[in-house]
Design a protein around this motif. Structure first.
Motif, PDB file in Angstrom:
ATOM      1  N   GLU A   2       0.807  -1.214   0.000  1.00  0.00           N
ATOM      2  CA  GLU A   2       0.000   0.000   0.000  1.00  0.00           C
ATOM      3  C   GLU A   2       0.842   1.267   0.000  1.00  0.00           C
ATOM      4  N   GLY A  48       0.123   7.216  -5.724  1.00  0.00           N
ATOM      5  CA  GLY A  48      -0.829   6.172  -5.397  1.00  0.00           C
ATOM      6  C   GLY A  48      -0.120   4.914  -4.930  1.00  0.00           C
ATOM      7  N   LEU A  72      -2.275  -0.810  -6.817  1.00  0.00           N
ATOM      8  CA  LEU A  72      -3.248  -0.399  -7.824  1.00  0.00           C
ATOM      9  C   LEU A  72      -2.780  -0.700  -9.245  1.00  0.00           C
ATOM     10  N   GLU A 113      -9.180   4.752   2.778  1.00  0.00           N
ATOM     11  CA  GLU A 113      -9.451   5.285   1.442  1.00  0.00           C
ATOM     12  C   GLU A 113      -8.592   4.581   0.395  1.00  0.00           C
ATOM     13  N   THR A 114      -7.344   4.328   0.758  1.00  0.00           N
ATOM     14  CA  THR A 114      -6.411   3.675  -0.173  1.00  0.00           C
ATOM     15  C   THR A 114      -6.853   2.248  -0.476  1.00  0.00           C
ATOM     16  N   SER A 142      -9.831   1.100  -0.124  1.00  0.00           N
ATOM     17  CA  SER A 142     -11.123   1.190  -0.804  1.00  0.00           C
ATOM     18  C   SER A 142     -10.927   1.319  -2.312  1.00  0.00           C
ATOM     19  N   ARG A 143      -9.929   2.083  -2.716  1.00  0.00           N
ATOM     20  CA  ARG A 143      -9.624   2.222  -4.151  1.00  0.00           C
ATOM     21  C   ARG A 143      -9.242   0.879  -4.753  1.00  0.00           C
ATOM     22  N   GLU A 171     -12.468  -1.315  -5.014  1.00  0.00           N
ATOM     23  CA  GLU A 171     -13.334  -0.845  -6.095  1.00  0.00           C
ATOM     24  C   GLU A 171     -12.792  -1.224  -7.467  1.00  0.00           C
ATOM     25  N   LYS A 172     -11.482  -1.365  -7.561  1.00  0.00           N
ATOM     26  CA  LYS A 172     -10.836  -1.647  -8.848  1.00  0.00           C
ATOM     27  C   LYS A 172     -10.891  -3.126  -9.233  1.00  0.00           C
TER      28      LYS A 172
END
Length: 481
Positions: A174, A183, A187, A215-216, A218-219, A222-223
């Motif tokens: 992360e 980021g 990701l 938040e990190t 969560s991204r 979601e991806k």
């Protein structure tokens, strides 16, 4: 910047230079690229063994220090480590030359993961061990995986592998990617299966607070593609709040009776731990492992769920867990002298420290646990966990806390105090001591140690070679048992 999302690697890339090559991830990437046939060079400020020897043995030309001259041979691609700042001389020269450049995870995903299905392990805790177990199970299943892991797996004696199989196993970090991409590294991957072990506040140098960490993650959630699977720990409330609206398939593992995968009964018979696994309320299998602690059984459980998704037979999973040798610096026994065992562990977050001490306690019932802790991460050297750390040492008999070695990097009003931690531990009735240098810790243990004791040394750094120095001082010339 090179577009590494294209389907093919541009044909002109033959020479690749890595800035800050001596980090664990960058060093492994350099070796992977070399094994794939590329001409590889690297530079770093601090080039020293064992990484320097490891890279040199691979035939990778190393350049001491950062200099614009290091790019004078005009590499076709420059890979920029996340420790590299925008004003680094090589980053500046790279921009002047208009060089193709990318980050470490971009290069890893495109070169090593090209055409493969990614299996990602993420979370605040347990990533390295969990990723290592998954890689070993796939290897034992004959699936010939590739992998990149943040620690040296003992079964492979490496933290990377290039296999011919279709799976690429990656420890998903992360932490931020590069100066041009703030980021998180994870990701950059589109996982077929992702494991999420835990979410807690950490990396205080880049995250503001727990909400920023959430938040990190969560991204990432979601991806994940709808056709992919996310395997999550069932008792982490932070994870629970993030998966409610996920479009991918969710499988839960842990200790809840309604979870897809449940850890059943287990017992410790040193050096083995035997445990049962339930799948959707029914018996799935019985396993044995040399992994220590309930937290590691839960790590293994998440991998069992992933392996079952990949149709790995139960017998193969059983054999792999039985033969898994662990990861260097994760509850690694470095030696024994006069009945005193010296163990090395990477624990630095308060939760990791607590769970590690709790895990090793049953394996040394006839002696004491002497916990030695060096705060040296960007989080542990800050006072964000000052009031939490005292609760992490309750299962230790003696606690030795060292002075943080790099406090000068931290603003004065944000600094962690080892002295205060010791004071708080003493108020709680613990036998705790503060040490200003490593030699003082060694001298203390030589005098205080007794046969049957475990000296558990926890640090994410080299700790001035305390393990070998302590063994030598304890041994007084005797051989290792």
């Amino acid at each position: 910047m090179l577009d590494l999302n294209k389907n093919r690697i541009p044909g002109h890339i033959k020479k690749i230079h890595l800035i800050a090559v001596c980090g664990t991830g960058m060093g492994a990437l350099a070796c992977m690229l070399k094994d794939m046939g590329y001409e590889v060079t690297g530079s770093d400020e601090k080039i020293y063994p064992p990484m320097s020897d490891f890279l040199a043995a691979k035939g990778i030309a190393l350049m001491q220090g950062f200099s614009a001259d290091n790019l004078s041979y005009r590499p076709d691609l420059v890979v920029v480590g996340n420790a590299v700042r925008r004003d680094n001389p090589e980053a500046v020269k790279m921009a002047e030359l208009g060089s193709c450049f990318c980050s470490m995870p971009q290069a890893l995903n495109r070169f090593a993961g090209d055409g493969k299905s990614s299996l990602i392990v993420t979370g605040t805790h347990g990533k390295t061990t969990t990723t290592s177990i998954l890689a070993w199970i796939l290897y034992k299943a004959g699936l010939d995986p590739s992998f990149m892991i943040g620690g040296i797996t003992k079964n492979f004696n490496s933290n990377y592998r290039i296999g011919k199989g279709k799976y690429f196993v990656v420890e998903g970090d992360e932490y931020d990617t590069a100066f041009f991409d703030k980021g998180p590294k994870f990701l950059h991957f589109d996982p077929l299966i992702a494991i999420l072990t835990s979410i807690e506040f950490d990396h205080a140098d880049i995250f503001r607070d727990l909400e920023h960490v959430k938040e990190t993650f969560s991204r990432m959630i979601e991806k994940i593609s709808p056709g992919s699977s996310l395997i999550v720990f069932d008792r982490d409330t932070n994870i629970k709040s993030l998966i409610r609206n996920s479009s991918c398939k969710i499988e839960k593992y842990g200790k809840n009776s309604d979870s897809d995968w449940k850890l059943g009964s287990f017992r410790v018979e040193p050096p083995w731990t035997f445990f049962e696994v339930m799948k959707k309320g029914k018996a799935f299998g019985s396993f044995k492992t040399k992994l220590i602690g309930e937290h590691n059984l839960l790590n293994a459980l998440s991998v069992i769920a992933a392996a079952d998704n990949l149709k790995v037979p139960v017998d193969t999973i059983h054999d792999a867990l039985e033969t898994f040798e662990g990861v260097k610096r994760r509850q690694e026994i470095r030696g024994e002298r006069k009945g005193i065992t010296v163990m090395d562990d990477f624990a630095h977050h308060p939760t990791a420290v607590k769970e590690t001490i709790k895990a090793v306690r049953p394996f040394y019932p006839d002696g004491r646990v002497i916990a030695v802790f060096e705060p040296r991460t960007n989080s542990s050297m800050r006072k964000v966990f000052q009031d939490v750390y005292p609760l992490s040492f309750d299962k230790a008999d003696i606690v030795c806390i060292s002075k943080p070695p790099l406090l000068g990097k931290i603003p004065f009003d944000e600094r962690f105090s080892s002295e205060k931690l010791v004071q708080d531990l003493k108020i709680m009735g613990k036998d705790a001591y503060f040490f200003s240098n490593t030699q003082a810790i060694i001298d203390f243990i030589v005098k205080a140690g007794k046969s049957g004791d475990l000296v558990l040394i926890m640090s994410n750094g080299g700790f001035e070679n305390i393990h070998e120095r302590l063994l030598a001082a304890l041994g007084a010339g005797c051989g290792m048992v």
